[in-house]
Design a protein around this motif. Structure first.
Motif: not given
Ligand code: FAD
Length: 361
Positions: A64-67, A47-56, A335-341
């Motif tokens: 987010e940095r590492r993703s 259901w996500a958009g999804a995009n990268v808009l850093p939130m932290a 999504y925008q944190g997926s690779y970092g996590c």
């Protein structure tokens, strides 16, 4: 070869499985009630958009940095992943600026002089002449939009090509996962990527996890050249204004809402009308200056963001004798944190395996 079972086939579980599989050192099984292709209120990722808009805020920005580098690389080098480059505009309304950034959107995205200005491509503050009515300031940068309809199956394909085995099952208790490896061996590690369902899963039952309901409208109309997000809207603190164009024919997502504690699975028609009205106000090109009747709707959507009171849970716990690495509670940034996590999960796995006697592997 250490045996790993990943519970969950949302973006969190699939990204962990892929990063593990790339090492070619583990036998990886993904077990999930829902898989890409399913649309279910218990399954957030589609259901996500999804995009990268850093939130932290800067101090919590590692995930987010590492993703970002990998998501950007996929957009440039791997078009079949369904990720494409798109400019983003972040607009700070006069009302929120005057309220000193209070409310649900008082996050790292809208703060002036954000940390991510050195990370995202071509960051610049917008000139006053570029600001729509009611907007005090804004910025623009190069980002990506992820067509989740294409990206999630792409992740499954990448995992399968590297030997990951997928199983469908509904687990009542996290400890059941340990016996579900395709190898027949007991898992050395279970990764818990159960998303919002972490609040209901036996052995986890995390009462601090709750939904933030996101309603969207997907349309065929185009709103290029850029994605847009506003710091608030006049229709209430739990409603939002954003648009993004999904690549490879995915249509345009109009959002949305951020309704905490709301489990309602059905789209609210009144909310849908408000979402569409707000979208054409900020993006008149969507309908060529006509009303919302000129929007060509593909689908109304509702997804539940997995919000955890203390933030994402990325930690190890031994449950019924099995090492469980938790990776859930990503709210609106899965999504925008997926690779970092996933990187964080792999570090915890390495630590847990290193602590285990070799004879037990
Ligand atoms: P899920 O996708 O919910 O996956 C959970 C998995 O666990 C499923 O496979 C499920 O079947 C399985 N599971 C759970 N319990 C069990 C069980 N008992 N037995 C078996 N299997 C089980 N993020 C961004 O980064 N950018 C965005 O632009 C963005 N926009 C969003 C817009 C909306 C409207 C919404 C709703 C979310 C948005 N998000 C965005 C947030 C993002 O979608 C989530 O953070 C992310 O999808 C969470 O993924 P997950 O894998 O943790 O959980």
């Amino acid at each position: 070869m250490p045996t790993i079972v990943v519970l969950g086939a949302g973006v969190s579980g699939l990204t962990c499985a892929l990063q593990l599989a790339k090492r070619n050192e583990h036998a990886v099984t993904v077990v999930a009630k829902h898989m890409p292709g399913d649309y279910d209120i218990e399954y957030t990722s589609p259901w996500a958009g999804a995009n990268v808009l850093p939130m932290a805020l800067e101090e919590n920005s590692r995930w987010e940095r590492r993703s970002w580098p990998e998501l950007r690389r996929l957009a440039i080098e791997v078009p079949e992943s369904g990720i494409h480059l798109q400019k983003a505009r972040v607009l700070r309304r006069i009302k929120e600026e005057e309220a000193a950034f209070r409310g649900p959107l008082s996050d790292g995205l809208f703060v002036p002089d954000p940390w991510y200005k050195t990370m995202m491509d071509d960051f610049r503050e917008l000139d006053a002449s570029e600001l729509p009515e009611g907007i005090r300031s804004g910025c623009e940068f190069g980002s990506v939009c992820i067509n989740t309809v294409v990206y999630l199956p792409w992740l499954v394909g990448q995992c399968a090509a590297r030997g990951v085995v997928f199983k469908r099952a509904t687990l009542k208790h996290i400890s059941e996962a340990a016996s579900m490896s395709h190898t027949g061996r007991k898992a050395d590690i279970v990764v818990n990527a159960s998303g919002l369902q972490a609040c209901r899963l036996g052995g986890v039952m995390d009462a601090t996890v709750q939904p933030a309901r996101g309603q969207t409208v997907l349309v065929r109309n185009e709103a290029s050249p850029h994605m847009m997000v506003l710091s608030g809207c006049d229709d209430g603190d739990d409603e939002m204004v954003y648009t993004m164009a999904r690549g490879v024919g995915g249509g345009t997502i109009l959002g949305g809402t951020y309704q905490k504690g709301n489990w309602e699975a059905n789209p609210d028609p009144n909310v849908a009308v408000r979402i569409m009205k707000r979208a054409i106000e900020v993006h008149p090109a969507l309908t060529g200056g006509k009303g919302i009747e000129a929007l060509d709707i593909i689908r109304h959507g509702v997804g539940l963001r997995p919000v955890r009171a203390g933030g994402v849970r990325l930690e190890e716990e031994v449950i019924d004798g099995t090492c469980v690495i938790h990776n859930y509670g990503h709210a609106g940034w899965g999504y925008q944190g997926s690779y970092g996590c996933a990187e964080g999960v792999l570090e915890l796995i390495d630590g847990a395996l290193a602590a285990k006697p070799k004879s037990k592997l």
